[in-house]
Motif scaffolding. Structure first.
Motif, short mmCIF file in Angstrom:
data_model
loop_
_atom_site.label_atom_id
_atom_site.label_comp_id
_atom_site.label_asym_id
_atom_site.label_seq_id
_atom_site.Cartn_x
_atom_site.Cartn_y
_atom_site.Cartn_z
N VAL A 53 1.47 52.17 -33.51
CA VAL A 53 2.82 51.63 -33.70
C VAL A 53 3.82 52.76 -33.86
N THR A 54 3.43 53.83 -34.53
CA THR A 54 4.32 54.99 -34.66
C THR A 54 4.70 55.53 -33.29
N GLY A 55 3.76 55.48 -32.37
CA GLY A 55 4.03 55.95 -31.01
C GLY A 55 5.02 55.11 -30.26
N THR A 56 5.34 53.91 -30.77
CA THR A 56 6.32 53.05 -30.11
C THR A 56 7.74 53.32 -30.60
N VAL A 57 7.89 54.18 -31.63
CA VAL A 57 9.23 54.51 -32.13
C VAL A 57 9.95 55.38 -31.09
N PRO A 58 11.14 54.99 -30.64
CA PRO A 58 11.87 55.79 -29.65
C PRO A 58 12.11 57.22 -30.14
N GLU A 59 11.86 58.19 -29.28
CA GLU A 59 12.06 59.59 -29.68
C GLU A 59 13.48 60.05 -29.46
N THR A 60 14.28 59.23 -28.80
CA THR A 60 15.69 59.55 -28.60
C THR A 60 16.53 58.72 -29.55
N GLY A 61 17.74 59.18 -29.81
CA GLY A 61 18.63 58.45 -30.71
C GLY A 61 18.65 59.07 -32.09
N SER A 62 19.45 58.49 -32.95
CA SER A 62 19.64 59.04 -34.29
C SER A 62 18.44 58.74 -35.17
N ARG A 63 18.20 59.60 -36.14
CA ARG A 63 17.14 59.44 -37.12
C ARG A 63 17.75 59.20 -38.49
N LYS A 64 17.15 58.33 -39.26
CA LYS A 64 17.59 58.09 -40.63
C LYS A 64 16.73 58.91 -41.58
N SER A 65 17.38 59.54 -42.53
CA SER A 65 16.66 60.38 -43.50
C SER A 65 16.04 59.48 -44.57
N VAL A 66 14.93 58.87 -44.22
CA VAL A 66 14.31 57.87 -45.08
C VAL A 66 13.50 58.51 -46.19
N PHE A 67 12.56 59.40 -45.83
CA PHE A 67 11.58 59.90 -46.80
C PHE A 67 12.23 60.59 -48.00
N PHE A 68 13.06 61.58 -47.76
CA PHE A 68 13.61 62.36 -48.87
C PHE A 68 14.59 61.56 -49.72
N ARG A 69 15.34 60.67 -49.09
CA ARG A 69 16.27 59.85 -49.87
C ARG A 69 15.51 58.83 -50.71
N LYS A 70 14.43 58.29 -50.14
CA LYS A 70 13.61 57.36 -50.92
C LYS A 70 12.92 58.08 -52.07
N LEU A 71 12.48 59.31 -51.84
CA LEU A 71 11.83 60.09 -52.88
C LEU A 71 12.80 60.34 -54.04
N LYS A 72 14.04 60.62 -53.71
CA LYS A 72 15.06 60.85 -54.74
C LYS A 72 15.28 59.60 -55.59
#
Length: 281
Positions: A244-263
């Motif tokens: 399923v991770t391989g289905t994530v589009p590699e183009t386009g904007s990325r959201k900074s999920v991990f570090f913001r969630k960690l905070k």
């Protein structure tokens, strides 16, 4: 902890085999991530739940009061039930509010579900939208005798029991069809209360939580599942997650999920630690 470490190792191995970039894992449900708040907001996700399965929930400003009790007071985002407390009366709610330390962590008030049993349903969709690749149903059983306990992996009174084998393929498909109507999640774990498995199958239930960030399939903690079976489940789940991770589009904007969630997670933990009284959720 060992289970999570093994899952990470298996996931990385499957990513390597499938030539998938593992860091894209944190983008799996990024469509539902609130960048302004830096969280998967419970209020945002609540809007996707059909009214018949939704519980009344609102931001706790200290002004609006619940129509009835008991209620649960919870951070707008959290993991493993950290910071959740139950109020059985207005007096208890006022005490919880008074004990809560000042800070930036927003809290919600949610009505209690009427169902007598608690189920955790973990899902990963299949290649076709109408089918699933992974589905497990785990019952959370509390040994304390409380009517409405706060169950979690951190609650010593909570035990887990795999119920997936009690459901026919047709019933599993029915449950999947119901839950997929909530949102197009690439993985999710639903916290549901119902009076029985039959009511769960017939759609007579309430969803009290949807975990979209690092949800563990709680079948891996079930007392009635052997270690060999748990390892097999982990291998299947991580292989599918890599796919399923391989289905994530590699183009386009990325959201900074991990570090913001960690905070935000650290802020929640700090708020609970500072609180003079908190539930062992």
């Amino acid at each position: 902890m060992l289970l999570r470490a093994l899952m990470v190792m298996l996931y990385l191995l499957h990513c390597l085999r499938q030539r998938v970039k593992p860091w894209l894992f944190f983008q799996l449900n990024a469509d539902y991530f609130n960048e302004t708040k830096g969280i998967f907001s419970k209020l945002d996700i609540d809007r996707f739940i059909p009214a018949t399965w939704r519980l009344n929930q609102f931001r706790d400003t200290g002004i609006e009061q619940p129509e009835s009790f008991p209620v649960f007071v919870k951070p707008e985002w959290g993991q493993n039930s950290v910071g959740i407390r139950r109020a059985g009366s207005q007096v208890q709610l006022d005490q919880i509010r008074a004990q809560r330390p000042a800070g930036n962590v927003p809290y919600l008030i949610q009505e209690a579900a009427s169902g007598s049993r608690e189920f955790e349903v973990y899902i990963i969709p299949g290649d076709m939208e109408e089918d699933f690749s992974v589905l497990s149903v785990t019952e959370a059983i509390n040994l304390s005798g409380e009517k409405l306990p706060v169950n979690s992996i951190n609650n010593r009174e909570t035990r887990y029991w795999d119920m997936t084998g009690e459901l026919s393929e047709e019933q599993q498909q029915t449950l999947w069809q119901n839950l997929r109507s909530v949102g197009k999640f690439r993985m999710a774990r639903f916290g549901i209360r119902a009076n029985s498995l039959d009511e769960l199958m017939s759609g007579h239930f309430h969803i009290f939580e949807i975990n979209l960030f690092l949800p563990m399939p709680l079948v891996l903690l079930s007392d009635n599942v052997s270690l060999a079976r748990k390892i097999s489940i982990m291998n299947n789940v991580t292989a599918r997650l890599a796919y399923v991770t391989g289905t994530v589009p590699e183009t386009g904007s990325r959201k900074s999920v991990f570090f913001r969630k960690l905070k935000v997670h650290r802020e929640n933990r700090a708020a609970v630690t500072k609180s003079p009284v908190h539930e062992g959720a």
